[in-house]
Scaffold this motif. Sequence first.
Motif, PDB file in Angstrom:
ATOM      1  N   LEU A   1       0.848  -1.194   0.000  1.00  0.00           N
ATOM      2  CA  LEU A   1       0.000   0.000   0.000  1.00  0.00           C
ATOM      3  C   LEU A   1       0.883   1.242   0.000  1.00  0.00           C
ATOM      4  N   ASP A   2       0.756   2.051  -1.035  1.00  0.00           N
ATOM      5  CA  ASP A   2       1.475   3.321  -1.087  1.00  0.00           C
ATOM      6  C   ASP A   2       0.684   4.394  -0.348  1.00  0.00           C
ATOM      7  N   LEU A   3       1.405   5.310   0.272  1.00  0.00           N
ATOM      8  CA  LEU A   3       0.768   6.428   0.981  1.00  0.00           C
ATOM      9  C   LEU A   3       1.124   7.729   0.284  1.00  0.00           C
ATOM     10  N   GLU A   4       0.154   8.614   0.261  1.00  0.00           N
ATOM     11  CA  GLU A   4       0.363   9.955  -0.283  1.00  0.00           C
ATOM     12  C   GLU A   4      -0.224  10.942   0.705  1.00  0.00           C
ATOM     13  N   THR A   5       0.524  11.983   1.023  1.00  0.00           N
ATOM     14  CA  THR A   5       0.111  12.940   2.048  1.00  0.00           C
ATOM     15  C   THR A   5      -0.474  14.192   1.421  1.00  0.00           C
ATOM     16  N   VAL A   6      -1.547  14.686   2.029  1.00  0.00           N
ATOM     17  CA  VAL A   6      -2.159  15.938   1.588  1.00  0.00           C
ATOM     18  C   VAL A   6      -1.885  17.000   2.652  1.00  0.00           C
ATOM     19  N   PRO A   7      -1.201  18.092   2.306  1.00  0.00           N
ATOM     20  CA  PRO A   7      -0.913  19.136   3.295  1.00  0.00           C
ATOM     21  C   PRO A   7      -2.189  19.876   3.694  1.00  0.00           C
ATOM     22  N   PRO A   8      -2.154  20.596   4.811  1.00  0.00           N
ATOM     23  CA  PRO A   8      -3.343  21.358   5.214  1.00  0.00           C
ATOM     24  C   PRO A   8      -3.700  22.427   4.192  1.00  0.00           C
ATOM     25  N   ILE A   9      -4.993  22.679   4.044  1.00  0.00           N
ATOM     26  CA  ILE A   9      -5.490  23.710   3.136  1.00  0.00           C
ATOM     27  C   ILE A   9      -5.777  24.961   3.964  1.00  0.00           C
ATOM     28  N   ASP A  10      -5.049  26.033   3.693  1.00  0.00           N
ATOM     29  CA  ASP A  10      -5.195  27.266   4.468  1.00  0.00           C
ATOM     30  C   ASP A  10      -6.134  28.252   3.781  1.00  0.00           C
ATOM     31  N   ALA A  11      -6.824  29.024   4.602  1.00  0.00           N
ATOM     32  CA  ALA A  11      -7.652  30.130   4.116  1.00  0.00           C
ATOM     33  C   ALA A  11      -7.672  31.187   5.211  1.00  0.00           C
ATOM     34  N   GLY A  12      -7.313  32.402   4.846  1.00  0.00           N
ATOM     35  CA  GLY A  12      -7.293  33.474   5.834  1.00  0.00           C
ATOM     36  C   GLY A  12      -6.264  33.264   6.922  1.00  0.00           C
ATOM     37  N   GLY A  13      -5.163  32.571   6.593  1.00  0.00           N
ATOM     38  CA  GLY A  13      -4.080  32.400   7.552  1.00  0.00           C
ATOM     39  C   GLY A  13      -4.242  31.255   8.513  1.00  0.00           C
ATOM     40  N   ALA A  14      -5.261  30.408   8.324  1.00  0.00           N
ATOM     41  CA  ALA A  14      -5.482  29.262   9.211  1.00  0.00           C
ATOM     42  C   ALA A  14      -6.023  28.099   8.393  1.00  0.00           C
ATOM     43  N   PRO A  15      -5.773  26.865   8.851  1.00  0.00           N
ATOM     44  CA  PRO A  15      -6.282  25.703   8.110  1.00  0.00           C
ATOM     45  C   PRO A  15      -7.801  25.672   8.060  1.00  0.00           C
ATOM     46  N   VAL A  16      -8.323  25.231   6.924  1.00  0.00           N
ATOM     47  CA  VAL A  16      -9.763  25.017   6.796  1.00  0.00           C
ATOM     48  C   VAL A  16     -10.118  23.761   7.582  1.00  0.00           C
ATOM     49  N   SER A  17     -11.140  23.847   8.415  1.00  0.00           N
ATOM     50  CA  SER A  17     -11.567  22.686   9.201  1.00  0.00           C
ATOM     51  C   SER A  17     -13.049  22.794   9.505  1.00  0.00           C
ATOM     52  N   SER A  18     -13.666  21.646   9.767  1.00  0.00           N
ATOM     53  CA  SER A  18     -15.076  21.643  10.155  1.00  0.00           C
ATOM     54  C   SER A  18     -15.273  22.402  11.460  1.00  0.00           C
ATOM     55  N   THR A  19     -14.313  22.287  12.382  1.00  0.00           N
ATOM     56  CA  THR A  19     -14.405  22.996  13.661  1.00  0.00           C
ATOM     57  C   THR A  19     -14.434  24.503  13.450  1.00  0.00           C
ATOM     58  N   ARG A  20     -13.591  24.988  12.571  1.00  0.00           N
ATOM     59  CA  ARG A  20     -13.545  26.434  12.286  1.00  0.00           C
ATOM     60  C   ARG A  20     -14.863  26.905  11.678  1.00  0.00           C
ATOM     61  N   ILE A  21     -15.452  26.096  10.822  1.00  0.00           N
ATOM     62  CA  ILE A  21     -16.730  26.453  10.199  1.00  0.00           C
ATOM     63  C   ILE A  21     -17.841  26.456  11.240  1.00  0.00           C
ATOM     64  N   ARG A  22     -17.843  25.471  12.131  1.00  0.00           N
ATOM     65  CA  ARG A  22     -18.860  25.436  13.192  1.00  0.00           C
ATOM     66  C   ARG A  22     -18.798  26.703  14.041  1.00  0.00           C
ATOM     67  N   THR A  23     -17.588  27.107  14.387  1.00  0.00           N
ATOM     68  CA  THR A  23     -17.425  28.319  15.202  1.00  0.00           C
ATOM     69  C   THR A  23     -17.955  29.540  14.469  1.00  0.00           C
ATOM     70  N   ALA A  24     -17.646  29.654  13.180  1.00  0.00           N
ATOM     71  CA  ALA A  24     -18.105  30.807  12.392  1.00  0.00           C
ATOM     72  C   ALA A  24     -19.627  30.836  12.317  1.00  0.00           C
ATOM     73  N   LEU A  25     -20.264  29.697  12.081  1.00  0.00           N
ATOM     74  CA  LEU A  25     -21.725  29.651  12.002  1.00  0.00           C
ATOM     75  C   LEU A  25     -22.357  30.014  13.334  1.00  0.00           C
ATOM     76  N   THR A  26     -21.803  29.505  14.414  1.00  0.00           N
ATOM     77  CA  THR A  26     -22.344  29.771  15.750  1.00  0.00           C
ATOM     78  C   THR A  26     -22.181  31.236  16.137  1.00  0.00           C
ATOM     79  N   ASP A  27     -21.089  31.852  15.669  1.00  0.00           N
ATOM     80  CA  ASP A  27     -20.810  33.258  15.995  1.00  0.00           C
ATOM     81  C   ASP A  27     -21.494  34.236  15.044  1.00  0.00           C
ATOM     82  N   GLY A  28     -22.263  33.715  14.081  1.00  0.00           N
ATOM     83  CA  GLY A  28     -22.945  34.590  13.139  1.00  0.00           C
ATOM     84  C   GLY A  28     -22.058  35.100  12.021  1.00  0.00           C
TER      85      GLY A  28
END
Length: 333
Positions: free
Chosen positions: A157-184
């Motif tokens: 099994l070969d492995l390939e790594t995907v680096p973090p995807i940044d937007a606005g100086g921070a990685p895109v994540s579901s947690t970051r999106i949840r915080t943004a939605l909750t904060d309006g």
Amino acid sequence: IGPLFVHAMMRHLVRSLEDIPLFENTAVTVGSFDGVHVGHRTILERLRVSARARGLSSIAITFEPHHRIYFGREPRPFLLTDLDEKLALLGETSVEHTLVLPFDGLLAGLSAREFLERVLIDRLGAKLFLVGHDQAIGRDQVRGPKNVARSAKGLDLDLETVPPIDAGGAPVSSTRIRTALTDGETTVALALLGNPYLLTGKVVHGDERGRQLGYPTANIALDEPYKLIPAPGVYIATADVLDTPTGDAQVRAMLYLGTRPTFDDSRTVVELFLMDWTGDLYDTRLRVSIYARIRGDMRFDGASELVERMRRDEEITRTWFDERERCMMKLSM
């Protein structure tokens, strides 16, 4: 944006690990894919490119329920997508197969190496595993590409790594999106998602207060009890009527989320005013797409003041859609 387009992706909803269909020569990635945000889409596009370069079929593996629900780690709603919404959004990508595995005691009990060997290699015929930069797999929570590579040592099994995807100086994540939605911060959340935020549920009977105010609303009971409801307020939205006999019908709408403080109500409601719509929607399933937040929730001195503000909200909503339509027409010329 019209109803979500689902390409010819093959969906496989599996009841148990023994029911996983057999594949040969595949490239696989694994994740919760909650929200199917721009980071996820980048990973899935990388999967497509790498699979095609090697002559492999591409498979995205996700789970139901979410592991945080299975382990009882999340008492409050947090999901950005229910399963149907997730599959619809994954259908917009170029992945050939989506496999939904049951997150149960058997799966949770597999070590990282057992998961790689018994699921990815033995059942799915994986030759390539695309690993996220901070991904953890197995009951031993093997995290990160280097540690996953140790677990895969000696496997074909070969492995390939995907680096973090940044937007606005921070990685895109579901947690970051949840915080943004909750904060309006809806604009931030939608930019990170790369698509409107979805709410899906059935129209149920309410107290018909909106009808009395001249704004009849559809009260929606969400399909998924763990679905995250954004910050209280009024939103610009559309509604896809999912149960129409002729297929989906999309309607411009104004969405209210909140507890109706003007009437001293304590229940959080999801109410939708469908513009220029006539007909009975009770027991019909709607998929709401949120595009923008007009304002936060407000307490008014009485019904007349509330109606005056609702008229202003409607004007803003109609103007937004008209301007959007004009922009789309210019782009198509």
